[in-house]
Enzyme design. Structure first.
Site, mmCIF file in Angstrom:
data_model
loop_
_atom_site.group_PDB
_atom_site.id
_atom_site.type_symbol
_atom_site.label_atom_id
_atom_site.label_comp_id
_atom_site.label_asym_id
_atom_site.label_seq_id
_atom_site.Cartn_x
_atom_site.Cartn_y
_atom_site.Cartn_z
ATOM 1 N N GLY A 151 -111.023 91.752 23.790
ATOM 2 C CA GLY A 151 -110.363 91.644 25.099
ATOM 3 C C GLY A 151 -109.404 92.764 25.447
ATOM 4 O O GLY A 151 -108.633 92.641 26.404
ATOM 5 N N THR A 152 -109.477 93.882 24.729
ATOM 6 C CA THR A 152 -108.542 94.989 25.037
ATOM 7 C C THR A 152 -108.757 95.529 26.460
ATOM 8 O O THR A 152 -107.793 95.802 27.178
ATOM 9 C CB THR A 152 -108.704 96.151 24.031
ATOM 10 O OG1 THR A 152 -110.098 96.472 23.927
ATOM 11 C CG2 THR A 152 -108.155 95.796 22.677
ATOM 12 N N GLY A 153 -110.021 95.671 26.855
ATOM 13 C CA GLY A 153 -110.316 96.213 28.184
ATOM 14 C C GLY A 153 -109.855 95.267 29.290
ATOM 15 O O GLY A 153 -109.282 95.697 30.304
ATOM 16 N N CYS A 154 -110.103 93.964 29.080
ATOM 17 C CA CYS A 154 -109.670 92.958 30.067
ATOM 18 C C CYS A 154 -108.162 93.003 30.215
ATOM 19 O O CYS A 154 -107.623 92.995 31.325
ATOM 20 C CB CYS A 154 -110.075 91.555 29.605
ATOM 21 S SG CYS A 154 -111.821 91.373 29.251
ATOM 22 N N LYS A 191 -111.565 104.999 29.513
ATOM 23 C CA LYS A 191 -110.862 104.570 28.299
ATOM 24 C C LYS A 191 -111.522 105.151 27.052
ATOM 25 O O LYS A 191 -112.745 105.162 26.946
ATOM 26 C CB LYS A 191 -110.872 103.037 28.211
ATOM 27 C CG LYS A 191 -110.157 102.366 29.363
ATOM 28 C CD LYS A 191 -110.346 100.871 29.337
ATOM 29 C CE LYS A 191 -111.760 100.464 29.640
ATOM 30 N NZ LYS A 191 -111.928 98.999 29.829
ATOM 31 N N THR A 204 -109.473 93.549 18.276
ATOM 32 C CA THR A 204 -109.450 94.240 19.574
ATOM 33 C C THR A 204 -110.280 93.479 20.619
ATOM 34 O O THR A 204 -110.747 94.069 21.588
ATOM 35 C CB THR A 204 -109.994 95.673 19.434
ATOM 36 O OG1 THR A 204 -111.312 95.595 18.856
ATOM 37 C CG2 THR A 204 -109.109 96.554 18.577
#
Ligand code: ATP
Ligand code: HMH
Length: 268
Positions: free
Chosen positions: A206-209, A173, A204
């Site tokens: 928690g974007t990865g979760c 990412k 942003t």
């Protein structure tokens, strides 16, 4: 309806971890289930305490689900400790879990070590070989490959060397690089680039979760991996675009913007 499981930590502020995953599952029309690996005291400003759940109770949660319910996909997030990782890996192998998305969560945006650094090697050795797809951000890809990543070319090289560790697909990412937010997808043969313009927002959390949960939801619904990844990227981009200014720090993304809009519940 398909049943999708998240194995992750709880975020008391609801923006990341288990809470983000279950919201994402709900927004994708899959039935969400959870195995909680750790409880964090956390908000938009930081992480203040962590209580790890014992490996015994993690194993019991996994048994309770797999003994009773068909699991179409599994997302793995915060895994804290070596014993936690070993327990999860053994149980997923025991039950022949399919469509496994590994988000190798290491350090929170606020700088807290959600994965004990001593457990990094265990995560790589135990969980990556079980992954249908692994979704490192740039700092995580740097830890896994032990090299610096500052360009898309270096993201490609990292994706290839992470692929060699056993996952069937890799998504590196690009949220942490400057400029457009380009993610690099590698299926073992070719690279695909998922581009979105950089949205100017502080919200942003928690974007990865959310992205990894959306991929798991897509896989659970039967999408091929590349389509699940593209759909998840569209979902996270809309969720960031409509991020919520909640709290005094880094706010969460909006999981239900498209659904609420269609239902006439929001007008902007
Ligand atoms: N400002 C932004 N504008 C557009 N897309 C973004 C932005 N920030 C992150 N993304 C996208 O969000 C997704 C998550 O990426 P990111 O690199 O932020 O994950 P992460 O660091 O693992 O998140 P987390 O803090 O939850 O662990 C990726 O698809 C990335 O490209
Ligand atoms: C519980 C939890 N998992 C993952 C993240 C992502 O950084 C977080 N902040 N908290």
């Amino acid at each position: 309806m398909k049943n999708v499981l998240t194995i992750a930590g709880s975020d008391s502020s609801g923006g990341a971890g288990i809470q983000a995953d279950l919201k994402t599952f709900a927004a994708h029309g899959v039935f969400g289930m959870s195995v909680i690996t750790a409880i964090t005291a956390q908000n938009t400003q930081g992480v203040f305490a962590v209580q790890d759940v014992t490996p015994e109770v993690i194993a019991k949660q996994i048994d309770a689900i797999f003994d009773d319910i068909e699991v179409a996909a599994v997302k793995i997030g915060m895994v804290s400790q070596i014993d936690t990782i070993k327990t999860i890996a053994a149980k997923l192998q025991e039950y022949g879990a399919k469509n496994v998305v590994v988000d190798p969560v290491m350090v929170s945006k606020s700088g807290y070590h959600l994965l004990n650094p001593a457990a990094e090697a265990a995560l790589v050795q135990e969980l990556l070989p079980l992954a249908t797809i692994v979704t490192p951000n740039i700092p995580e890809a740097e830890v896994i490959t032990q090299g610096k990543i500052t360009t898309v070319e270096e993201m490609e090289a990292a994706a290839r060397s992470i692929y060699a560790l056993g996952p069937k697909h890799v998504l590196v990412k690009g949220g942490h690089l400057d400029g457009d937010s380009t993610d690099v997808f590698f299926d073992g043969e070719k690279y695909t680039y998922l581009k979105s313009r950089r949205i100017d927002t502080k919200n942003t959390h928690g974007t990865g979760c959310t992205l990894s949960a959306a991929i798991a939801a897509g896989l659970g619904r039967g999408l091929p991996v590349d389509q699940a990844v593209h759909a998840a990227k569209e979902y996270i981009t809309i969720a960031i675009e409509h991020g919520l200014t909640i709290g005094k720090g880094v706010g969460p993304t909006h999981h239900f913007y498209t659904l609420y809009k269609k239902a006439g519940m929001i007008s902007d």
